[in-house]
Design an enzyme around this catalytic site. Structure first.
Site, mmCIF file in Angstrom:
data_model
loop_
_atom_site.group_PDB
_atom_site.id
_atom_site.type_symbol
_atom_site.label_atom_id
_atom_site.label_comp_id
_atom_site.label_asym_id
_atom_site.label_seq_id
_atom_site.Cartn_x
_atom_site.Cartn_y
_atom_site.Cartn_z
ATOM 1 N N ASP A 79 -8.189 -5.531 0.265
ATOM 2 C CA ASP A 79 -8.717 -6.157 -0.758
ATOM 3 C C ASP A 79 -8.069 -7.897 -0.197
ATOM 4 O O ASP A 79 -8.578 -8.845 -1.071
ATOM 5 C CB ASP A 79 -8.075 -6.287 -2.648
ATOM 6 N N HIS A 109 0.622 -1.313 -0.023
ATOM 7 C CA HIS A 109 -0.546 0.268 0.489
ATOM 8 C C HIS A 109 0.714 1.112 0.074
ATOM 9 O O HIS A 109 1.417 1.711 1.044
ATOM 10 C CB HIS A 109 -1.108 0.019 1.241
#
Ligand code: ACO
Length: 448
Positions: A382, A325
């Site tokens: 996710d 991320h």
């Protein structure tokens, strides 16, 4: 220019204490001062808006890795510590105690609703759930294999043609809350209709007696001759996922919504662009790619070590989807909550999903491996969400649509904040040009 709305005024109340210290930049023999801006969580930034004017220089920041594009009072993230809060409230508390509709209210209005405010707000979701009957014709134009994100984006933009009175290019105080609800509610209907179109079944209309998530499940899974049984466990799992996806400050999708909206484009057009940005596999489209990756590993025998080796081979061009991320350099707090939810849901539904086993093994292997540890790559939002969608029966290409539906309150709140900001300017980054220097046009016959 838009008039400032009450809602926006409230959400833009950022108490920024101007630090007396200035940042000094030295270029050659000249020194320049730039103000330091400090946020409410003591985040520090250097305001370089006057850099070019004062020095003739611009900044270069590939992928906007360290560029603050706005001041915002909506969502706070501390990526190093794995903190995420909406309007000051930790997302874990919301996931535990709130509902998606209440969280939407919080994001849009900046505060938790009182009982009567919540009831009034909820009622509007039912009133505005229908889409114009003519819009149904659009669905017939799409092939069954069309990706539902493409359909969603086009349909959301088309809402501006059917509801010009809601276009909201001039947000008015009276209307903004209603427009937000209309959009969130209609997006839910569009998402369910696009699924029905794909499987070749007649549309199931929204019902006035069902709450937000049960209504969606009913539109997806009931048919003209069978009524889908809505299980509380499924509703709870989706409730958690929707809350966790509701906003995430200035990521690619949200920045796109703000970017498009900064040109005074209407809310529908801005959100439609956000859907396209979210669709990418490095962003919200990653939830689909994670499931596809897990399925592929499963089909080829479930060898996790082999896959990790492939990811580490830089020539293979393979990423561990659902990992890494830009902002979190720690475990994504949303992934932690989702992982727990997966366990609970699968146990309660009595489902054994081999993809979950593969995901857990991948996570264990990655978190022990220096390649991932040194790059601070952890599971993101996710990584586990697709397993919940699988368990519910939501097809893999609908996963990004679920994300977009849940992100709607955040996008709308961010759009409203931007349009009512004190310093509304069209978003227009600069560049460092590296092309040819000036040269003359050569007629075709004389070209070498
Ligand atoms: N698998 C393998 N290596 C990775 C991964 C990954 N998932 N993510 C990052 N890396 C590596 C990069 O190759 C790079 O290595 P290098 O320094 O040797 O070149 C290093 O880690 C830094 O990666 P960047 O791509 O520079 O990180 P960035 O902040 O630009 O990208 C992103 C973040 C896009 C999320 C990235 O981690 C990624 O591609 N992850 C997989 C896709 C994904 O899950 N996206 C969803 C993110 S959450 C969301 O948007 C809702």
């Amino acid at each position: 220019m838009p008039k400032r709305t009450k809602i926006l005024k409230k959400s833009s109340k950022v108490r920024l204490s101007s630090n007396p210290k200035m940042a000094k930049l030295t270029l050659g023999k000249e020194a320049y001062d730039f103000p330091i801006v400090v946020g409410t969580e003591m985040e520090k930034a250097i305001d370089i808006s006057s850099l070019r004017l004062k020095t003739g220089y611009t900044t270069l920041d590939n992928g906007y890795a360290n560029t603050g594009s706005c001041k915002s009072a909506i969502t706070f993230i501390d990526g190093e510590k794995g903190v995420l809060r909406y309007r000051g409230i930790p997302v874990g508390q919301l996931a535990e105690n709130s509902t998606f509709v209440e969280t939407a209210y919080l994001l849009i209005y900046g505060k938790l609703p009182k009982k009567h405010q919540f009831e009034e707000f909820s009622k509007k979701f039912t009133i505005h759930a229908m889409i114009h009957e003519d819009m149904k014709n659009f669905f017939n134009g799409y092939p069954a294999w069309g990706h539902p994100m493409g359909i969603l984006s086009a349909m959301v933009c088309s809402l501006s043609a059917y509801y010009p009175e809601l276009e909201a290019s001039e947000p008015k105080q009276r209307e903004m809350g209603t427009i937000a609800v209309e959009l969130i509610s209609k997006v839910r209907t569009i998402a369910a209709f696009s699924y029905k179109k794909k499987i070749g079944e007649p549309f199931i209309y929204p019902r006035a007696d069902l709450k937000f998530i049960p209504n969606f499940l009913n539109m997806m899974f009931s048919s003209s001759n069978t009524e889908y049984v809505i299980e509380d466990d499924v509703v709870e799992a989706l409730q958690t996922l929707f809350i966790l996806h509701a906003d995430h400050e200035q990521n690619c999708g949200t920045s796109t919504v703000r970017m498009v909206g900064s040109s005074m484009a209407n809310l529908f057009a801005s959100v439609s662009a956000g859907i396209c940005a979210l669709w990418g596999p490095l962003h919200g489209g990653a939830n689909q790619k994670v499931t596809e990756m897990l399925e592929k590993i499963h089909r080829s025998g479930g060898d996790v070590k082999k896959f990790i080796k492939k990811v580490k081979d830089r020539d293979s061009n393979t990423r561990l989807m659902g990992f890494g991320h830009r902002v979190y350099k720690n475990y994504d707090p949303r992934a932690r909550i989702i992982k727990k939810r997966v366990d609970v849901l699968l146990k309660r539904l009595g489902i054994h999903d081999p993809l979950l086993e593969i995901a857990i093994k991948l996570e264990e292997a990655a978190l022990k491996d220096d390649f991932f540890v040194s790059r601070k790559l952890y599971p993101n939002v996710d990584f586990y969400s697709g397993i919940i969608y699988n368990a519910i029966g939501i097809p893999v290409d609908m996963a990004p649509v679920m994300f977009a539906m849940a992100r709607m309150p955040g996008w709308i709140a961010q759009w409203m904040e931007m349009r009512n900001s004190e310093v509304l300017r069209i978003n227009r980054p600069r560049q460092v040009y590296i092309g040819e220097i000036k040269r003359d046009y050569v007629p075709m016959g004389k070209r070498k």
